[in-house]
Design an enzyme around this catalytic site. Structure first.
Site, PDB file in Angstrom:
ATOM      1  N   GLY A  75      40.211  31.900  35.915  1.00 28.63           N
ATOM      2  CA  GLY A  75      39.848  32.341  37.213  1.00 28.63           C
ATOM      3  C   GLY A  75      38.388  33.022  37.129  1.00 28.63           C
ATOM      4  N   GLY A 122      36.300  35.493  40.321  1.00 28.90           N
ATOM      5  CA  GLY A 122      35.869  35.946  41.729  1.00 28.90           C
ATOM      6  C   GLY A 122      34.555  36.738  41.891  1.00 28.90           C
ATOM      7  N   GLY A 123      34.377  37.333  42.996  1.00 27.99           N
ATOM      8  CA  GLY A 123      33.350  38.188  43.111  1.00 27.99           C
ATOM      9  C   GLY A 123      33.021  39.256  42.467  1.00 27.99           C
ATOM     10  CG  MET A 124      34.761  42.838  42.613  1.00 26.35           C
ATOM     11  SD  MET A 124      36.225  44.030  42.754  1.00 26.35           S
ATOM     12  CE  MET A 124      35.707  45.141  41.571  1.00 26.35           C
ATOM     13  N   GLY A 125      34.896  39.941  38.847  1.00 27.04           N
ATOM     14  CA  GLY A 125      34.989  39.598  37.531  1.00 27.04           C
ATOM     15  C   GLY A 125      35.499  38.181  37.099  1.00 27.04           C
ATOM     16  CB  VAL A 182      40.959  36.377  35.543  1.00 28.47           C
ATOM     17  CG1 VAL A 182      42.302  36.366  34.963  1.00 28.47           C
ATOM     18  CG2 VAL A 182      40.719  37.017  36.693  1.00 28.47           C
ATOM     19  CE  LYS A 223      39.042  41.356  39.017  1.00 24.57           C
ATOM     20  NZ  LYS A 223      39.795  41.636  40.351  1.00 24.57           N
ATOM     21  CG  ASP A 254      41.283  38.987  48.709  1.00 20.25           C
ATOM     22  OD1 ASP A 254      40.843  38.162  49.932  1.00 20.25           O
ATOM     23  OD2 ASP A 254      40.832  38.579  47.850  1.00 20.25           O
TER      24      ASP A 254
END
Length: 551
Positions: A21, A23-26, A28, A42, A136
């Protein structure tokens, strides 16, 4: 800063297996620890890792997650926020996300939906008990295990309730369709924002649709601010809880612990929809036209909040091609020789102006203070009576909501609540007694200061000021939330639109201004205690205090 041994196959002491996976920050990764146990690692993106704000957010995430312990929350295993790149290791939760489960198997029903609702509420209760706001919660951040139990993952933007907000003005982090209206308005997210996201997640699980549809950020934000979720398909027994959790005013939403108790008592099976038979599915597949394509799912939004969209322009109404169950809508009958006028689309409800309601409540408090400066005794009686009525109504409202949540609405509910109002009033009065000592202490302190002051302050003025102090603490101090909450409901019922509330604000403000102006020019009337032993005792007390202070 000492780096961490990182390669394409490992980071620190963890061996990476595959990316699961991002997302915007990192990103996984599924990985294994030195003992061969599977974990989720992550890793912060290189561009984000150079941002000190992002690093502080990651450090806060680690500190937040260490305080959360629940079978419904993926707990932290290890972390190194000073590494290059920084990373966080959490429990690996096998299974599919709720989003994938609903997409593959369809909406949840019956016990499965109730288990999800209670499990997510339990997760939020554990998170909030640790002083944290997730911010979130959404179907993509909920792992749906094979036994039907949910596990909340990804604290990438979780933050402490009392922590300093790291986002700039107008910057919102989260997923558009699951944001609470107060976040869109630029306010700090609190625990009620997670409750709002819980309701959106449950609505998605029950219907297979995002609660506020798809499309542009502007259209989604507009529906959220208007309070127009799509709840068609949510079981009737679950609807009152979901609606309450999506209340426009955060103060009117239940707490996470309240959601746990409510969802445990719901009998979802009483409204369970039987799955269609094989023959029905075959007939539907043959006769029904292909369904309309699903709207594009909005991506995670991290950026500047767009300006509020204007109301949609008026346009010709066209009946939908498909009804709510996916079947083709029946053609409308037309009279020969006449063109049928299409019905107007329903007008969206205007959000209630809770900010104006707060000013109206404040004006009533100022009016009570002004009345206390004119006639303290009458002011005290009126204020206590109004508080008792508000507290009684709040208890009745909570009891009515609880009943309808457990077993659905019934015609005699309101009559039963009114019939029990005398007993409810007694309980409300006992609640007022429990919170009155602090107000009495404040009044005594102000009275003693007024009597000891070496000014021309008279005894009636000192008593009036003490009464005003009692009124302020009784209305705004600890334990005053039920009365203020019910007053907000009263304003919402009698002044549902902003223009009405603003007119009332101007009128009431003018009347209060006249009252306060009159009060400041008058000597307080202490009847029925004027001229009696009460005033003589206060005079002796003032003399004693001044003698004690050497004046």
């Amino acid at each position: 800063m000492e780096g961490v041994e990182t390669s394409g196959e490992s980071i620190g002491r963890y061996r990476l297996i595959e990316k699961i996976g991002e997302g915007g920050m990192g990103v996984v990764h599924l990985a294994t620890d030195p003992y061969g146990r599977k974990v989720a690692v992550k890793v912060l993106r290189p561009g984000v890792a150079a941002d000190q704000t992002a690093l502080r957010r990651l450090a806060r995430e680690v500190d937040s997650m260490r305080r959360v312990h629940s079978p419904h929350v993926a707990e932290i295993v290890d972390a190194d926020v000073t590494a290059e790149p920084p990373y966080v290791v959490t429990q690996f939760v096998p299974g599919r996300t709720l989003e994938e489960a609903v997409r593959d198997d369809g909406p949840l029903r019956g016990d499965a939906l109730q288990r999800l609702a209670t499990g997510l509420a339990s997760a939020l209760a554990a998170i909030h008990d640790a002083g944290i706001v997730h911010r979130d919660l959404k179907p993509g951040n909920v792992m749906f295990l094979e036994n039907g139990e949910p596990v909340v993952i990804d604290f990438g933007i979780a933050q402490g309730v009392d922590a300093t907000r790291l986002t700039a003005t107008g910057l919102v982090i989260g997923t558009p369709g699951y944001l609470a209206p107060e976040i869109i308005e630029g306010e700090d997210a609190g625990a009620p924002a997670d409750v709002h996201a819980w309701a959106g997640t449950i609505a998605y699980a029950a219907t297979g649709r995002a609660p506020f549809g798809g499309g542009t950020f502007e259209s989604i934000f507009y529906k959220i601010m208007e309070g127009r979720p799509d709840l068609d398909g949510v079981p009737e027994a679950m609807l009152p809880v979901v609606r309450a959790a999506m209340a426009r005013n955060p103060a009117e939403r239940p707490t996470a612990h309240g959601l746990v108790e409510l969802t445990r008592r719901i009998d979802v099976n009483s409204t369970r929809l039987d799955p269609p038979s094989t023959q029905t599915k075959r007939l539907t597949a043959v006769s029904a036209p292909p369904p309309a394509p699903a709207p594009a799912r909005p991506r995670d939004f991290v950026g500047q909040l767009p300006p509020a969209p204007p109301p949609p322009p008026p346009q010709a109404y066209a009946p939908p091609a498909y009804g709510p169950t996916g079947r083709q809508a029946a053609p409308q009958e037309r009279s020969p020789g006449y063109a049928q006028r299409p019905p107007k689309p329903p007008r969206p409800d205007e959000p209630k102006p809770y900010g104006v309601y707060r000013f109206l409540s404040l004006l009533l408090l100022v009016a009570g203070i002004g009345l206390a400066l004119v006639t303290p005794t009458i002011a005290l009686i009126i204020v206590l009576a109004v508080l008792l009525v508000l507290r009684t109504a709040d208890r009745g409202h909570q009891e009515l909501t609880s009943k309808r949540t457990r077993r659905g609405p019934r015609s005699g509910d309101l009559v039963a609540i009114v019939a029990k109002s005398p007993f409810t009033a007694v309980r409300a009065a006992l609640g007022m007694l429990l919170v009155s000592p602090l107000a009495i202490m404040a009044a005594v302190v102000v009275l003693l200061i007024g009597l000891a002051a070496k000014t021309a302050l008279t005894i009636p003025h000192a008593v009036a000021l003490a009464t005003a102090a009692f009124v302020i603490v009784q209305c705004l101090g600890p334990g005053s939330e039920p009365a203020r909450r019910q007053l907000a409901r009263f304003w919402g019922a009698v002044l549902p639109r902003r223009n009405q509330a603003l007119i009332a604000l101007v009128v009431i403000g003018f009347v209060v201004f006249l009252l306060v102006s009159f009060a400041l020019s008058q000597t307080p009337d202490l009847r029925p205690f004027a001229g009696g032993s009460f005033t003589r005792n206060l005079a002796h007390l003032r003399s004693g205090i001044r003698d004690l202070l050497g004046g």
